[in-house]
Design an enzyme around this catalytic site. Structure first.
Site, short mmCIF file in Angstrom:
data_model
loop_
_atom_site.label_atom_id
_atom_site.label_comp_id
_atom_site.label_asym_id
_atom_site.label_seq_id
_atom_site.Cartn_x
_atom_site.Cartn_y
_atom_site.Cartn_z
N HIS A 1 0.84 -1.21 0.00
CA HIS A 1 0.00 0.00 0.00
C HIS A 1 0.88 1.26 0.00
O HIS A 1 0.70 2.16 -0.84
CB HIS A 1 -0.92 -0.02 1.23
CG HIS A 1 -1.90 1.11 1.28
ND1 HIS A 1 -3.22 0.97 0.94
CD2 HIS A 1 -1.73 2.42 1.64
CE1 HIS A 1 -3.84 2.13 1.07
NE2 HIS A 1 -2.95 3.02 1.51
N GLU A 2 1.84 1.31 0.92
CA GLU A 2 2.70 2.49 1.02
C GLU A 2 3.65 2.59 -0.17
O GLU A 2 3.98 3.69 -0.62
CB GLU A 2 3.48 2.48 2.34
CG GLU A 2 2.61 2.51 3.58
CD GLU A 2 1.60 3.64 3.60
OE1 GLU A 2 1.85 4.69 2.97
OE2 GLU A 2 0.54 3.48 4.23
N HIS B 1 1.71 4.35 -2.90
CA HIS B 1 1.68 5.80 -2.67
C HIS B 1 3.02 6.43 -3.07
O HIS B 1 3.06 7.46 -3.74
CB HIS B 1 1.42 6.11 -1.19
CG HIS B 1 0.00 5.98 -0.77
ND1 HIS B 1 -1.04 6.57 -1.45
CD2 HIS B 1 -0.56 5.35 0.30
CE1 HIS B 1 -2.18 6.31 -0.82
NE2 HIS B 1 -1.92 5.56 0.23
N ASP C 1 -7.83 7.68 2.25
CA ASP C 1 -7.32 8.12 0.94
C ASP C 1 -8.47 8.49 0.01
O ASP C 1 -8.42 9.49 -0.70
CB ASP C 1 -6.48 7.01 0.29
CG ASP C 1 -5.26 6.64 1.12
OD1 ASP C 1 -4.71 7.54 1.79
OD2 ASP C 1 -4.84 5.47 1.08
#
Length: 335
Positions: A104-105, A108, A180
């Site tokens: 996930h990170e 981003h 988000d």
């Protein structure tokens, strides 16, 4: 807030933030090589109280590590704590959850680095801070007083990077993207209803006067908006969101290998700097890059300490010289 002679808040400019930091730093011992100008540049948006908290938090961190003085690493970690909250390394997280958070990170981070006009990535971590299991942190290089359309569109794409990475890797999405999605949707609404950044809707303000979505408050349209206009607004918000979602998806599919590498690095190291993320995207060996960075950091600290010692030595010699000049010429009477 402290203000200059013209009434401007000092915390709104780097020079003002540096002056505020220096005032509060009088209470603590700083290492001679500490550069408060660097910290001031990386604290855009901080209030005077938050800048004071950075100094106080740094002093606590240095004391906990039994250091003689506060150094740059203490100030940088203190700044991160004030902005994003304290790390919660004690929180037990299942390996599968850590893997999902890492991807996930990584999503981003990749979209943020590769999207033009975005604030530089400062740090990516899967160590939880506050309520979040991980975070991709960006810091502005300068005080940004304008919100350009291109930058806002890119920010929406960055918001979706985490959710898209989950979909690509796991074929499913988690609830971790809730915030988000909220940020992206509100930003698109602001662009359409507040900033006149939709040609179809035009430069007309449709939000209630007492609301400001940029401050994180609830988004609310003003009364008297027709059904037809509401439908057009919804269509434009959806178009902006869909376009940026597709742009981020295309980017991450093209960077599939880098997505794996950054996620694997996060699982190994837990935290990566923005420079380390960029190194992975270039194809550099991350272990070697980290060693080189560590050597440069130690060398800079040695140079700083050497310069500090030389300044202290010159001060001592100067003091001894003045003391010598003040002594009476005993034994030189010529007798």
């Amino acid at each position: 807030e402290p203000a200059d002679q013209e009434g401007r808040c000092l915390a709104h400019v780097p020079q003002g933030r540096e002056a505020i930091l220096k005032v509060h730093a009088r209470k603590v011992k700083l290492a001679g090589y500490v550069d408060l100008h660097v910290i001031a540049k990386a604290t855009a948006g901080f209030s005077g109280a938050e800048l004071a908290a950075v100094i106080n938090e740094a002093a606590i961190l240095a004391a906990m590590k039994n250091k003689d003085a506060v150094d740059m690493s203490d100030l940088e970690e203190a700044r991160d704590r004030v902005r994003w909250g304290r790390e919660k390394k004690s929180r037990a997280i299942e390996e599968e959850d850590k893997k999902v958070t890492a991807y996930h990170e990584a999503g981003h981070a990749i979209v943020s680095v590769l999207t033009p006009d975005q604030d530089p990535v400062h740090k990516v971590t899967i160590v939880s801070r506050g309520r979040a299991l991980g975070a991709t942190m960006s810091l502005p290089e300068k005080d940004d007083y304008n919100h350009w359309r291109k930058k806002l569109l890119g920010r929406i794409a960055v918001c979706f990077g985490g959710r898209i990475a989950e979909q690509i890797v796991f074929g499913d999405v988690s609830a971790g993207a809730q915030n988000d999605i909220e940020q992206a949707t509100n930003l698109a609404r602001v662009m359409v209803c507040e900033l006149g950044m939709s040609e179809k809707v035009g430069p007309i303000k449709y939000t209630a006067d007492d609301e400001n979505p940029f401050l994180g408050r609830e988004f609310r349209l003003s009364g008297g908006v027709s059904e037809r206009t509401l439908e057009t607004i919804d269509q434009e918000v959806r178009r902006i969101v869909d376009e940026q979602y597709q742009a981020a998806t295309k980017m991450l599919l093209e960077q599939r290998t880098a997505l794996d590498r950054i996620a694997e690095a996060l699982l190994k190291y837990e935290t990566l700097s923005g420079d380390e993320v960029a190194a992975v995207l270039r194809g550099d060996d991350l272990d070697e890059f980290r060693k080189a960075q560590d050597r440069r950091r130690r060398s800079a600290e040695r140079e700083g300490k050497r310069a500090e010692a030389e300044v202290e030595a010159r001060g001592t010699r100067s003091a001894e010289g003045r003391a010598s000049d003040e002594k009476p010429d005993v034994g030189l009477s010529g007798a």
